[in-house]
Design an enzyme around this catalytic site. Structure first.
Site, PDB file in Angstrom:
ATOM      1  N   SER A  77       0.835  -1.201   0.000  1.00 31.70           N
ATOM      2  CA  SER A  77       0.000   0.000   0.000  1.00 31.70           C
ATOM      3  C   SER A  77       0.871   1.252   0.000  1.00 31.70           C
ATOM      4  O   SER A  77       1.517   1.593   1.003  1.00 31.70           O
ATOM      5  CB  SER A  77      -0.935  -0.003   1.220  1.00 31.70           C
ATOM      6  N   HIS A 107      -0.852  -1.253  -4.162  1.00 31.44           N
ATOM      7  CA  HIS A 107      -2.215  -0.940  -3.742  1.00 31.44           C
ATOM      8  C   HIS A 107      -2.316   0.579  -3.603  1.00 31.44           C
ATOM      9  O   HIS A 107      -1.518   1.203  -2.901  1.00 31.44           O
ATOM     10  CB  HIS A 107      -2.449  -1.653  -2.413  1.00 31.44           C
ATOM     11  N   ASP A 129      -4.559   3.718  -2.455  1.00 32.40           N
ATOM     12  CA  ASP A 129      -5.701   4.126  -1.634  1.00 32.40           C
ATOM     13  C   ASP A 129      -6.232   5.479  -2.073  1.00 32.40           C
ATOM     14  O   ASP A 129      -5.577   6.510  -1.855  1.00 32.40           O
ATOM     15  CB  ASP A 129      -5.282   4.209  -0.163  1.00 32.40           C
ATOM     16  N   MET A 145      -8.943   8.258  -1.465  1.00 33.33           N
ATOM     17  CA  MET A 145      -9.891   8.709  -0.428  1.00 33.33           C
ATOM     18  C   MET A 145     -10.433  10.087  -0.780  1.00 33.33           C
ATOM     19  O   MET A 145      -9.687  10.948  -1.250  1.00 33.33           O
ATOM     20  CB  MET A 145      -9.183   8.767   0.922  1.00 33.33           C
ATOM     21  N   HIS A 198      -7.866   1.041  -4.932  1.00 29.30           N
ATOM     22  CA  HIS A 198      -8.875   0.850  -3.891  1.00 29.30           C
ATOM     23  C   HIS A 198      -9.628   2.169  -3.724  1.00 29.30           C
ATOM     24  O   HIS A 198      -9.126   3.115  -3.116  1.00 29.30           O
ATOM     25  CB  HIS A 198      -8.159   0.436  -2.593  1.00 29.30           C
ATOM     26  N   MET A 235     -11.988   4.452  -2.118  1.00 35.48           N
ATOM     27  CA  MET A 235     -12.766   4.728  -0.901  1.00 35.48           C
ATOM     28  C   MET A 235     -13.435   6.074  -1.121  1.00 35.48           C
ATOM     29  O   MET A 235     -13.110   7.075  -0.461  1.00 35.48           O
ATOM     30  CB  MET A 235     -11.832   4.741   0.316  1.00 35.48           C
ATOM     31  N   MET A 276     -11.877  -5.211   4.870  1.00 34.26           N
ATOM     32  CA  MET A 276     -11.174  -4.173   5.634  1.00 34.26           C
ATOM     33  C   MET A 276     -10.991  -4.667   7.060  1.00 34.26           C
ATOM     34  O   MET A 276     -11.969  -4.972   7.754  1.00 34.26           O
ATOM     35  CB  MET A 276     -11.969  -2.858   5.640  1.00 34.26           C
ATOM     36  N   ASP A 336      -6.960  -5.940   4.390  1.00 32.85           N
ATOM     37  CA  ASP A 336      -6.354  -4.620   4.266  1.00 32.85           C
ATOM     38  C   ASP A 336      -6.501  -3.847   5.565  1.00 32.85           C
ATOM     39  O   ASP A 336      -7.619  -3.537   5.994  1.00 32.85           O
ATOM     40  CB  ASP A 336      -7.061  -3.871   3.112  1.00 32.85           C
TER      41      ASP A 336
HETATM   42  C1  DX5 Z   1      -6.881   2.062   4.921  1.00 30.08           C
HETATM   43  C2  DX5 Z   1      -6.261   1.681   3.604  1.00 30.08           C
HETATM   44  C3  DX5 Z   1      -5.165   0.658   3.707  1.00 30.08           C
HETATM   45  C4  DX5 Z   1      -3.907   1.173   4.392  1.00 30.08           C
HETATM   46  C5  DX5 Z   1      -3.135   0.028   4.945  1.00 30.08           C
HETATM   47  O1  DX5 Z   1      -7.960   2.871   4.720  1.00 30.08           O
HETATM   48  O2  DX5 Z   1      -7.265   1.156   2.744  1.00 30.08           O
HETATM   49  O3  DX5 Z   1      -4.820   0.152   2.427  1.00 30.08           O
HETATM   50  O4  DX5 Z   1      -3.105   1.900   3.486  1.00 30.08           O
HETATM   51  O5  DX5 Z   1      -2.072   0.518   5.684  1.00 30.08           O
HETATM   52  P1  DX5 Z   1      -1.438  -0.256   6.941  1.00 30.08           P
HETATM   53  O6  DX5 Z   1      -0.916  -1.569   6.390  1.00 30.08           O
HETATM   54  O7  DX5 Z   1      -0.350   0.652   7.364  1.00 30.08           O
HETATM   55  O8  DX5 Z   1      -2.515  -0.459   7.926  1.00 30.08           O
HETATM   56 ZN    ZN Z   2      -6.582   0.105   0.941  1.00 32.55          ZN
END
Ligand code: DX5
Ligand code: ZN
Length: 220
Positions: A11, A36, A38, A40, A69, A71, A140, A177
């Site tokens: 990630s 990965h 993220d 947001m 991913h 979100m 999650m 994740d």
């Molecule tokens: C959280 C993200 C994860 C996050 C994981 O909202 O979707 O992908 O980056 O990070 P770690 O492994 O540090 O918890």
């Molecule tokens: Zn993620």
């Protein structure tokens, strides 16, 4: 334990964005299977990250797959931009789409892999009528929004139930994740995970290769 291919996805959220190019190059040769991403929006989750232009930059430097991913609310509005930016897979949230079946078809029509993620409070039964169309289910194991949070043990039962529910599909990835490290991943693997997403555990170290190997060893 599962007989599916074991995969590690790094990630990028936990990387040092001031040297993003270097980070992408290093993670690409670490043994990780994919990066990965993220995304947001400050609405679906209480944080903002980056958009399709950054995905495009990451694509340029990466030699491994990009899994995006989302979100975000209304992912239908932005999906084309993330596909055009170079996503090899799109994982969207079950909680953000009404016409899920149609949306999966749309993603697949673009020759992109489709995955669904569910937040900790969402019941796995919401996937019952659509899982056979999916390439990936992403459970999650923290409340989405931030890296570096503590793994939620409550999700282990969900991982197990989803593994059982999808056992008739050979190539569906069961991903986890949030808060993933060798200790938490070992528990996830016992319950049927074959795909681990890890941010802080990999990037907050000086040796990404070694961290990826440590995670891969949890599948043995
Ligand atoms: C959280 C993200 C994860 C996050 C994981 O909202 O979707 O992908 O980056 O990070 P770690 O492994 O540090 O918890
Ligand atoms: Zn993620």
């Amino acid at each position: 334990m599962t007989t599916k291919k074991h995969k590690i996805s790094a990630s990028i959220l936990a990387a040092d964005f001031s040297i993003l190019k270097e980070e992408v190059k290093n993670i690409s040769t670490s043994g990780a299977d994919s990066i990965h991403l993220d995304i947001m929006d400050g609405h679906f989750v209480p944080n903002l990250t980056f958009g399709p232009d950054i995905v495009k930059c990451i694509k340029k430097e990466s030699s491994i797959q990009l899994k995006t991913h989302l979100m975000i609310k209304n992912p239908e509005k932005y999906i084309d931009a993330y596909i055009e930016a170079g996503s090899d897979a799109i994982i969207f949230h079950q909680e953000t789409v009404t016409h899920i079946d149609r949306f999966i078809d749309y993603i697949k029509s673009k020759n992109v892999k489709a995955g669904i993620s569910i937040v900790p409070s969402t019941h796995e039964s919401t996937l019952k009528y659509i899982y056979d169309k999916l390439d990936e289910i992403l459970i999650m194991t923290v409340n989405p929004g931030f890296g570096g949070q503590k793994f939620l043990n409550s999700q282990l039962e969900k991982i197990k139930n989803i593994s059982i529910m999808t056992s008739n599909i050979a190539n569906i990835d069961i991903g986890v994740d949030g808060g993933i490290n060798p200790t938490t991943l070992t528990e996830c693997v016992k319950n049927g995970t074959n795909l681990a997403i890890a941010g802080n555990y990999i990037f907050k170290s000086t040796n990404y290769k070694e961290r990826v190997i440590k995670l891969k060893n949890c599948f043995n």
